[in-house]
Design an enzyme around this catalytic site. Structure first.
Site, PDB file in Angstrom:
ATOM      1  N   GLY A   1       0.670  -1.210   0.009  1.00 24.77           N
ATOM      2  CA  GLY A   1       0.202   0.180   0.181  1.00 24.77           C
ATOM      3  C   GLY A   1       0.995   1.476   0.006  1.00 24.77           C
ATOM      4  O   GLY A   1       0.628   2.172  -0.954  1.00 24.77           O
TER       5      GLY A   1
ATOM      6  N   LYS B   1      -3.705 -12.938  -3.183  1.00 22.29           N
ATOM      7  CA  LYS B   1      -3.766 -14.073  -3.771  1.00 22.29           C
ATOM      8  C   LYS B   1      -4.652 -15.076  -2.772  1.00 22.29           C
ATOM      9  O   LYS B   1      -5.125 -16.138  -3.310  1.00 22.29           O
ATOM     10  CB  LYS B   1      -2.514 -14.587  -4.295  1.00 22.29           C
ATOM     11  CG  LYS B   1      -1.488 -14.768  -3.077  1.00 22.29           C
ATOM     12  CD  LYS B   1      -0.551 -13.622  -3.130  1.00 22.29           C
ATOM     13  CE  LYS B   1       0.890 -13.930  -2.031  1.00 22.29           C
ATOM     14  NZ  LYS B   1       1.234 -12.934  -1.505  1.00 22.29           N
TER      15      LYS B   1
ATOM     16  N   VAL C   1      -0.301 -12.769  -8.515  1.00 25.18           N
ATOM     17  CA  VAL C   1       0.433 -13.995  -9.432  1.00 25.18           C
ATOM     18  C   VAL C   1       1.793 -13.416  -9.743  1.00 25.18           C
ATOM     19  O   VAL C   1       1.863 -12.466 -10.569  1.00 25.18           O
ATOM     20  CB  VAL C   1      -0.481 -14.287 -10.642  1.00 25.18           C
ATOM     21  CG1 VAL C   1       0.257 -15.343 -11.019  1.00 25.18           C
ATOM     22  CG2 VAL C   1      -1.839 -14.722 -10.155  1.00 25.18           C
TER      23      VAL C   1
ATOM     24  N   ILE D   1       5.709  -9.320 -12.018  1.00 28.99           N
ATOM     25  CA  ILE D   1       5.971 -10.036 -13.531  1.00 28.99           C
ATOM     26  C   ILE D   1       4.332  -9.857 -14.017  1.00 28.99           C
ATOM     27  O   ILE D   1       3.406 -10.149 -13.344  1.00 28.99           O
ATOM     28  CB  ILE D   1       6.247 -11.514 -13.457  1.00 28.99           C
ATOM     29  CG1 ILE D   1       7.668 -11.464 -12.884  1.00 28.99           C
ATOM     30  CG2 ILE D   1       6.278 -11.986 -14.868  1.00 28.99           C
ATOM     31  CD1 ILE D   1       8.111 -13.047 -12.857  1.00 28.99           C
TER      32      ILE D   1
ATOM     33  N   LYS E   1      -1.118 -18.923  -5.906  1.00 29.44           N
ATOM     34  CA  LYS E   1      -0.824 -18.314  -7.115  1.00 29.44           C
ATOM     35  C   LYS E   1      -1.069 -19.084  -8.308  1.00 29.44           C
ATOM     36  O   LYS E   1      -1.567 -18.712  -9.419  1.00 29.44           O
ATOM     37  CB  LYS E   1       0.437 -17.718  -7.038  1.00 29.44           C
ATOM     38  CG  LYS E   1       0.750 -16.664  -6.043  1.00 29.44           C
ATOM     39  CD  LYS E   1       2.391 -16.586  -5.724  1.00 29.44           C
ATOM     40  CE  LYS E   1       2.483 -15.448  -4.610  1.00 29.44           C
ATOM     41  NZ  LYS E   1       3.850 -15.379  -4.173  1.00 29.44           N
TER      42      LYS E   1
HETATM   43  N1  LIG Z   1       4.812  -8.018   0.161  1.00 28.04           N
HETATM   44  C1  LIG Z   1       5.041  -8.193  -0.964  1.00 28.04           C
HETATM   45  O1  LIG Z   1       5.924  -8.296  -1.640  1.00 28.04           O
HETATM   46  C2  LIG Z   1       3.449  -8.915  -1.655  1.00 28.04           C
HETATM   47  C3  LIG Z   1       3.644  -9.122  -3.063  1.00 28.04           C
HETATM   48  C4  LIG Z   1       2.385  -9.792  -3.560  1.00 28.04           C
HETATM   49  C5  LIG Z   1       1.288  -9.841  -3.001  1.00 28.04           C
HETATM   50  N2  LIG Z   1       1.128  -9.441  -1.748  1.00 28.04           N
HETATM   51  C6  LIG Z   1      -0.241  -9.224  -1.185  1.00 28.04           C
HETATM   52  O2  LIG Z   1      -0.408  -7.941  -0.857  1.00 28.04           O
HETATM   53  C7  LIG Z   1      -1.343  -7.756   0.159  1.00 28.04           C
HETATM   54  C8  LIG Z   1      -0.712  -6.681   1.382  1.00 28.04           C
HETATM   55  O3  LIG Z   1       0.751  -7.365   1.550  1.00 28.04           O
HETATM   56  P1  LIG Z   1       1.570  -6.582   2.538  1.00 28.04           P
HETATM   57  O4  LIG Z   1       2.956  -7.146   2.405  1.00 28.04           O
HETATM   58  O5  LIG Z   1       1.683  -4.934   2.102  1.00 28.04           O
HETATM   59  O6  LIG Z   1       0.961  -6.679   3.983  1.00 28.04           O
HETATM   60  P2  LIG Z   1       1.486  -5.887   5.203  1.00 28.04           P
HETATM   61  O7  LIG Z   1       1.413  -6.609   6.372  1.00 28.04           O
HETATM   62  O8  LIG Z   1       2.822  -5.079   4.984  1.00 28.04           O
HETATM   63  O9  LIG Z   1       0.342  -4.400   5.280  1.00 28.04           O
HETATM   64  C9  LIG Z   1      -1.076  -4.733   5.461  1.00 28.04           C
HETATM   65  C10 LIG Z   1      -1.808  -3.841   5.542  1.00 28.04           C
HETATM   66  O10 LIG Z   1      -2.988  -3.830   5.728  1.00 28.04           O
HETATM   67  C11 LIG Z   1      -3.747  -3.176   6.772  1.00 28.04           C
HETATM   68  N3  LIG Z   1      -4.531  -4.213   7.406  1.00 28.04           N
HETATM   69  C12 LIG Z   1      -4.545  -5.507   7.683  1.00 28.04           C
HETATM   70  N4  LIG Z   1      -5.655  -6.103   8.148  1.00 28.04           N
HETATM   71  C13 LIG Z   1      -6.542  -4.637   8.378  1.00 28.04           C
HETATM   72  C14 LIG Z   1      -8.044  -4.411   8.705  1.00 28.04           C
HETATM   73  N5  LIG Z   1      -8.668  -5.488   9.031  1.00 28.04           N
HETATM   74  N6  LIG Z   1      -8.187  -3.329   8.770  1.00 28.04           N
HETATM   75  C15 LIG Z   1      -7.593  -2.273   8.201  1.00 28.04           C
HETATM   76  N7  LIG Z   1      -6.419  -2.344   7.911  1.00 28.04           N
HETATM   77  C16 LIG Z   1      -5.901  -3.786   7.714  1.00 28.04           C
HETATM   78  C17 LIG Z   1      -2.269  -3.109   7.851  1.00 28.04           C
HETATM   79  O11 LIG Z   1      -2.701  -2.328   8.925  1.00 28.04           O
HETATM   80  C18 LIG Z   1      -1.298  -2.975   6.968  1.00 28.04           C
HETATM   81  O12 LIG Z   1      -1.406  -1.352   6.759  1.00 28.04           O
HETATM   82  C19 LIG Z   1      -1.596  -9.141   0.811  1.00 28.04           C
HETATM   83  O13 LIG Z   1      -2.764  -9.710   0.309  1.00 28.04           O
HETATM   84  C20 LIG Z   1      -0.255  -9.854   0.298  1.00 28.04           C
HETATM   85  O14 LIG Z   1      -0.284 -11.204   0.186  1.00 28.04           O
HETATM   86  C21 LIG Z   1       2.210  -8.823  -1.030  1.00 28.04           C
HETATM   87  N1  LIG Z   2       5.909 -14.292   0.829  1.00 26.59           N
HETATM   88  C1  LIG Z   2       5.608 -14.268  -0.526  1.00 26.59           C
HETATM   89  C2  LIG Z   2       5.665 -12.827  -0.806  1.00 26.59           C
HETATM   90  C3  LIG Z   2       5.001 -12.275  -2.210  1.00 26.59           C
HETATM   91  O1  LIG Z   2       3.835 -12.955  -2.529  1.00 26.59           O
HETATM   92  C4  LIG Z   2       6.858 -14.798  -1.443  1.00 26.59           C
HETATM   93  O2  LIG Z   2       7.710 -15.308  -0.568  1.00 26.59           O
HETATM   94  O3  LIG Z   2       7.033 -14.797  -2.348  1.00 26.59           O
HETATM   95 NA    NA Z   3       2.096 -10.261 -11.748  1.00 24.05          NA
END
Ligand SMILES: NC(=O)c1ccc[n+]([C@@H]2O[C@H](COP(=O)([O-])OP(=O)(O)OC[C@H]3O[C@@H](n4cnc5c(N)ncnc54)[C@H](O)[C@@H]3O)[C@@H](O)[C@H]2O)c1
Ligand SMILES: N[C@@H](CCO)C(=O)O
Ligand code: NA
Length: 428
Positions: free
Chosen positions: A16, A107, A134, A138, A207
């Site tokens: 975010g 995912k 996914v 990429i 994924k």
């Molecule tokens: N981190 C990565 O590299 C990555 C890659 C691909 C996909 N994702 C996906 O993206 C999404 C976010 O991942 P992230 O790494 O940013 O997670 P994170 O844990 O860093 O951030 C999650 C955010 O969501 C907020 N949040 C969680 N539950 C909440 C609720 N009930 N009400 C309000 N806010 C809430 C938290 O306060 C935080 O700001 C996840 O679905 C994750 O699987 C992450």
């Molecule tokens: N935990 C995940 C983050 C990205 O989806 C990984 O290792 O690929």
């Molecule tokens: Na992608």
């Protein structure tokens, strides 16, 4: 004056925050490329007063993601909270029911509820897009739904969990133990909140279920994905595989066969000199094989702030340009129910076990394989313990069902001391 496109972003963590930075830092570029002024109306996260390194003061704040998702001044709901159920799913459903487009990276939620959410989107004239879900940065979904739309896809494969690939490559190249490599991956921020999702193969399986649905036009069916994590892989397996010219990868493979849709996420041996074999660290790779285009290999960052935010913004830009393509590149209703098929496509297997060091032990194992119709390509007894010996067997192509029959027969002989580790050798 370009028409406004107003975002509501729920979740201000790694991804975010990255999206907020792109919208703030690249506003003129985004407008030039999409024809719309893209702005953030409101944001939400668990904790408001937290230094995220980005200025949020000009945005409305909502404690409740569902309230955010349905605000009048939000055109696109960007869900970046995580979690397969609970607030993330509730907020996405609320946005879609309000006819708002949704972009998500979640995912886990899509693997479990993607089919229903896709149908909800279409019922309310909204689009649901999830490139970031996914293989992170990429653009594999866009490739499948647009650039490769003229192909019948024959097989898709992917190393799509950065954590596992990092651990396996650091064990091999750095000589680290599993625990040491795991700790390094954790320090790099790769791990899910529950690391078992990573090392248990579940995250990558999420994924794969989405990737295969898009590739084959099938309904999302995560429960049909054969899942095995990397917990059974030892440094001995890594060394023996390397000795035979292979590397071990947590590899997802999906293919449509006469028996149905095979979806498998398991540690596999791949040729060390193949693109997948060469993949290092936390990088992801997706291999697509189409009947017209042949093999396409896509490699890049599957995780991290910038790469994942890049994918999220790609979806936002498509919405801004007026792309009204449904979720999976085709109407959800057209996604066929695929017959789940255990990965029964014949393949060679690597078997490692410890046998009692006594006359006839090897013969009993060989007989068990033979009687199940499994042919031995190579067999190596390496080393000795007190009264046991580790044995490595590489089979010729066999189905998993025949192999399971042979493994059960081996167990019954009483000479197998440690349950065989069976790893598929995938021809890539
Ligand atoms: N981190 C990565 O590299 C990555 C890659 C691909 C996909 N994702 C996906 O993206 C999404 C976010 O991942 P992230 O790494 O940013 O997670 P994170 O844990 O860093 O951030 C999650 C955010 O969501 C907020 N949040 C969680 N539950 C909440 C609720 N009930 N009400 C309000 N806010 C809430 C938290 O306060 C935080 O700001 C996840 O679905 C994750 O699987 C992450
Ligand atoms: N935990 C995940 C983050 C990205 O989806 C990984 O290792 O690929
Ligand atoms: Na992608």
């Amino acid at each position: 004056m370009s028409q406004l496109l107003r975002l509501g972003i729920a979740g201000l963590g790694t991804v975010g925050t990255g999206v907020v930075k792109i919208v703030r830092q690249k506003a003129p570029l985004l407008t030039e490329r999409s024809g719309r002024s893209i702005e953030i109306s409101a944001v939400s996260a668990r904790t408001r007063d937290k230094d995220r390194g980005v200025n949020l003061s000009s945005y409305a704040w909502e404690d409740d993601p569902v309230a955010l998702a349905t605000r009048e001044d939000v055109d696109v709901f960007v869900e970046l909270m995580g979690g397969s159920d609970g607030p993330a799913k509730a907020a996405v459903e609320a946005a879609l029911k309000a006819g708002k487009d949704v972009v998500t990276a979640n995912k886990a939620m899509l693997a479990h509820h993607g089919q229903a959410l896709a149908a909800l989107a279409e019922a309310h004239g909204a689009v649901l897009r999830f490139e970031a879900a996914v293989a992170g940065g990429i653009p594999v979904i866009k490739a499948l739904t647009e650039g490769l739309a003229g192909n019948d896809i024959e097989r898709v494969m992917g190393v799509m969990n950065g954590t596992c690939n990092y651990i396996l490559t650091r064990m091999e190249d750095g000589g680290l133990t599993y625990d040491e490599a795991f700790a390094e991956a954790d320090a790099l921020g790769f791990l899910e909140a529950d690391p078992q999702l990573d090392v248990g193969g579940i995250d990558a399986g999420h994924k794969l279920s989405l990737l295969s649905s898009i590739a084959f036009g099938t309904q999302v069916n995560f429960d049909a994905v054969e899942l095995e994590g990397i917990g059974s892989v030892t440094i001995e397996d890594i060394r023996q595989a390397a000795d035979m010219g292979f590397r071990i990868k947590l590899l997802g493979v999906a293919r449509m066969t006469g028996r149905g849709l095979e979806q498998s996420m398991a540690p596999c041996l791949v040729p060390a000199n193949s693109p997948l074999g060469q993949l290092q660290g936390g990088t992801n790779m997706v291999v697509i094989e189409g009947d017209q285009v042949g093999q396409i290999v896509m490699r890049g960052a599957g995780a991290g702030e910038g790469p994942t935010a890049s994918a999220v913004m790609g979806d936002v830009m498509d919405v801004a340009r007026g792309l009204r393509v449904s979720t999976f590149g085709r109407p959800a209703a057209s996604l066929v129910e695929a017959v789940p098929a255990r990965a029964s496509t014949p393949a060679p297997y690597y078997l490692r076990m410890t046998l009692a060091d006594k006359p006839g032990a090897l013969a009993k194992v060989a007989t068990a394989l033979g009687e199940a119709g499994v042919s031995i390509n190579r067999m190596r007894q390496y080393g000795h313990n007190d009264d046991s010996a580790p044995v490595l067997i590489v089979t010729h192509k066999t189905t998993r069902n025949a192999l399971d029959q042979a493994l059960a027969a081996m167990e019954a002989t009483g000479v197998v001391i440690t349950a065989p580790v069976a790893l598929r050798i995938e021809e890539v």
